[in-house]
Design an enzyme around this catalytic site. Structure first.
Site, PDB file in Angstrom:
ATOM      1  CG  ASP A 162      -1.630  -1.379   1.318  1.00  0.00           C
ATOM      2  OD1 ASP A 162      -2.362  -1.718   0.380  1.00  0.00           O
ATOM      3  OD2 ASP A 162      -1.398  -2.112   2.301  1.00  0.00           O
ATOM      4  CG  HIS A 190      -3.273  -5.230   3.307  1.00  0.00           C
ATOM      5  ND1 HIS A 190      -2.869  -4.425   2.268  1.00  0.00           N
ATOM      6  CD2 HIS A 190      -3.638  -6.396   2.740  1.00  0.00           C
ATOM      7  CE1 HIS A 190      -2.987  -5.087   1.136  1.00  0.00           C
ATOM      8  NE2 HIS A 190      -3.462  -6.289   1.393  1.00  0.00           N
TER       9      HIS A 190
HETATM   10  P1  NAI Z   1      -1.682 -18.598  -3.936  1.00  0.00           P
HETATM   11  O1  NAI Z   1      -3.038 -19.197  -3.761  1.00  0.00           O
HETATM   12  O2  NAI Z   1      -1.064 -18.541  -5.286  1.00  0.00           O
HETATM   13  O3  NAI Z   1      -0.655 -19.353  -2.995  1.00  0.00           O
HETATM   14  C1  NAI Z   1      -0.912 -19.617  -1.653  1.00  0.00           C
HETATM   15  C2  NAI Z   1      -0.085 -20.813  -1.240  1.00  0.00           C
HETATM   16  O4  NAI Z   1      -0.231 -20.968   0.169  1.00  0.00           O
HETATM   17  C3  NAI Z   1      -0.545 -22.124  -1.896  1.00  0.00           C
HETATM   18  O5  NAI Z   1       0.575 -22.802  -2.422  1.00  0.00           O
HETATM   19  C4  NAI Z   1      -1.176 -22.872  -0.733  1.00  0.00           C
HETATM   20  O6  NAI Z   1      -1.031 -24.282  -0.866  1.00  0.00           O
HETATM   21  C5  NAI Z   1      -0.362 -22.341   0.434  1.00  0.00           C
HETATM   22  N1  NAI Z   1      -0.976 -22.522   1.751  1.00  0.00           N
HETATM   23  C6  NAI Z   1      -2.273 -22.446   2.099  1.00  0.00           C
HETATM   24  N2  NAI Z   1      -2.436 -22.724   3.398  1.00  0.00           N
HETATM   25  C7  NAI Z   1      -1.207 -22.964   3.888  1.00  0.00           C
HETATM   26  C8  NAI Z   1      -0.720 -23.328   5.169  1.00  0.00           C
HETATM   27  N3  NAI Z   1      -1.549 -23.525   6.198  1.00  0.00           N
HETATM   28  N4  NAI Z   1       0.614 -23.485   5.334  1.00  0.00           N
HETATM   29  C9  NAI Z   1       1.443 -23.322   4.284  1.00  0.00           C
HETATM   30  N5  NAI Z   1       1.041 -23.009   3.048  1.00  0.00           N
HETATM   31  C10 NAI Z   1      -0.265 -22.827   2.855  1.00  0.00           C
HETATM   32  O7  NAI Z   1      -1.787 -17.142  -3.282  1.00  0.00           O
HETATM   33  P2  NAI Z   1      -0.823 -15.879  -3.495  1.00  0.00           P
HETATM   34  O8  NAI Z   1      -1.303 -15.109  -4.657  1.00  0.00           O
HETATM   35  O9  NAI Z   1       0.588 -16.322  -3.450  1.00  0.00           O
HETATM   36  O10 NAI Z   1      -1.191 -15.019  -2.201  1.00  0.00           O
HETATM   37  C11 NAI Z   1      -0.865 -15.474  -0.913  1.00  0.00           C
HETATM   38  C12 NAI Z   1      -1.522 -14.595   0.153  1.00  0.00           C
HETATM   39  O11 NAI Z   1      -1.027 -13.273   0.105  1.00  0.00           O
HETATM   40  C13 NAI Z   1      -3.044 -14.471   0.010  1.00  0.00           C
HETATM   41  O12 NAI Z   1      -3.618 -14.573   1.315  1.00  0.00           O
HETATM   42  C14 NAI Z   1      -3.227 -13.066  -0.522  1.00  0.00           C
HETATM   43  O13 NAI Z   1      -4.493 -12.550  -0.175  1.00  0.00           O
HETATM   44  C15 NAI Z   1      -2.109 -12.360   0.200  1.00  0.00           C
HETATM   45  N6  NAI Z   1      -1.713 -11.063  -0.359  1.00  0.00           N
HETATM   46  C16 NAI Z   1      -1.371 -10.065   0.526  1.00  0.00           C
HETATM   47  C17 NAI Z   1      -0.977  -8.822   0.083  1.00  0.00           C
HETATM   48  C18 NAI Z   1      -0.623  -7.743   1.061  1.00  0.00           C
HETATM   49  O14 NAI Z   1      -0.375  -6.613   0.616  1.00  0.00           O
HETATM   50  N7  NAI Z   1      -0.564  -7.970   2.379  1.00  0.00           N
HETATM   51  C19 NAI Z   1      -0.917  -8.523  -1.355  1.00  0.00           C
HETATM   52  C20 NAI Z   1      -1.254  -9.639  -2.218  1.00  0.00           C
HETATM   53  C21 NAI Z   1      -1.639 -10.853  -1.718  1.00  0.00           C
END
Ligand code: NAI
Length: 327
Positions: A162, A190
């Protein structure tokens, strides 16, 4: 040469993981003279994909990559970790209520917080990226505090994306480079309630507020555009922001470890600053030095800012209430 730093990354097989791991291994986060060991955590069904990522890491032959492994066991992933980047989280499914989302993530972050406190280095630095990032960090911290051992000040949520979005948009508005800007701030959660604040920002020493001089643009364009940028990326890409999120995570940890001259926004456990109750993970402008951070003190909060800060705080307090029974 330096001893390797152990960096645990959860959600390693996901989109952000793919944009993050290679940059950590190349030295962009901790420095070009700092070897790293990557400790990847993901779910059992993602272990094969993790092995694929490890094959690609191997194929880069990074001189600084001193080791890498993947596991589905948090205790193994967090063992002796110096830095934990908690990216994996439970995404909101179709028709999922907010309360369900909070409790599904609560189940993950209570376990991971406890495991970090039991297994990682005592001075471990923890950054939660997975959404809802502030409340997930709140849960991990509370859970870790029951164990003791680690430093409760070192459980952060990520607001740096952000902050970077705000820098980029303000720079475009004033027609000057991002590198000219200092002292941006984002307050609170966030989420779309965040309060992005350039009142104190400068560009080559000039007041950004005076250069923009348009309160309506701030209220009606700037704030909502930054706040809804994540949704705009999903709309355009069909996937949520990943490279920019990974970049923000690298910026957050790099500045925390290596220090910064400028203000950076970090979601940190409040110490009561600006009337935010202790322990709430709140975006504040911070300064980093010698591996620790400090919330910038003494900023004037005008009535407009106070109202915005109160709104985002209220949302965070409601989220904290919703997960109370788990902690
Ligand atoms: P993604 O769905 O591509 O990958 C998430 C990964 O986490 C998957 O490989 C899944 O198997 C794994 N996972 C799920 N539960 C788990 C657990 N208990 N232990 C270990 N691994 C686990 O998602 P992406 O795009 O990589 O995003 C990840 C997170 O980041 C989401 O929650 C998204 O909302 C968040 N995010 C946060 C932002 C921020 O500014 N704070 C910005 C963009 C995304």
């Amino acid at each position: 040469s330096k001893a390797p730093v152990r960096v645990a990354v959860t959600g390693a097989a996901g989109q952000i993981g793919y944009a993050l791991l290679f940059r950590i291994a190349s030295g962009e986060m901790l420095g070009k003279d700092q070897p790293v060991i990557l400790q990847l955590l993901d779910l059992p069904q993602a272990q094969k994909a993790c092995q694929g990522v490890i094959m690609e890491l191997d194929d880069c032959a990074f001189p600084l990559l001193a080791g890498v492994f993947a596991t589905d066991n948090p205790d193994v992933a967090f063992k002796d970790a110096d830095i934990c980047m908690l990216v994996g989280a439970r995404p909101r499914g179709p028709g999922m209520e907010r309360a369900e989302l909070l409790s599904a993530n609560g189940a993950i972050f209570t376990v991971q917080g406890k495991s970090i406190a039991e297994n990682a280095k005592e001075d471990v630095k923890v950054l939660v990226v997975g959404n809802p990032a502030n409340t997930n960090a709140y849960i991990a911290r509370k859970s870790a505090m029951k164990v003791g051992r680690t430093n409760p000040a070192n459980y952060h949520g990520m607001l740096r994306l952000d902050h970077n979005r705000a820098l980029s948009m303000a720079a475009a508005k004033i027609g000057r480079p991002v590198s000219s800007l200092r002292k941006m701030a984002v307050w609170g959660n966030h989420s779309p309630t965040m309060y992005t604040d350039y009142r104190n920002a400068t560009s080559n020493g000039d007041s950004v507020k005076a250069l923009i001089n348009d309160a309506a643009w701030n209220n009606d364009v700037f704030l909502p555009t930054v706040a809804k940028r994540g949704a705009a990326i999903i709309e355009a890409r069909g996937l949520s922001s990943a490279a920019s999120a990974a970049n923000a995570a690298i910026c957050h940890v790099r500045d925390w470890v290596l220090g910064t001259e400028d203000w950076v926004t970090m979601g940190v456990p409040s110490d009561g600053s600006y009337g935010v109750p202790e322990g709430i993970i709140f975006g504040f402008p911070c300064e980093c030095k010698n591996g620790s951070y400090k919330i910038i003190q003494g900023l004037e909060i005008d009535a407009y800012s106070q109202e915005k800060i109160a709104k985002t705080l209220k949302e965070l307090q409601e989220e904290a209430d919703a997960v109370k029974s788990m902690l």
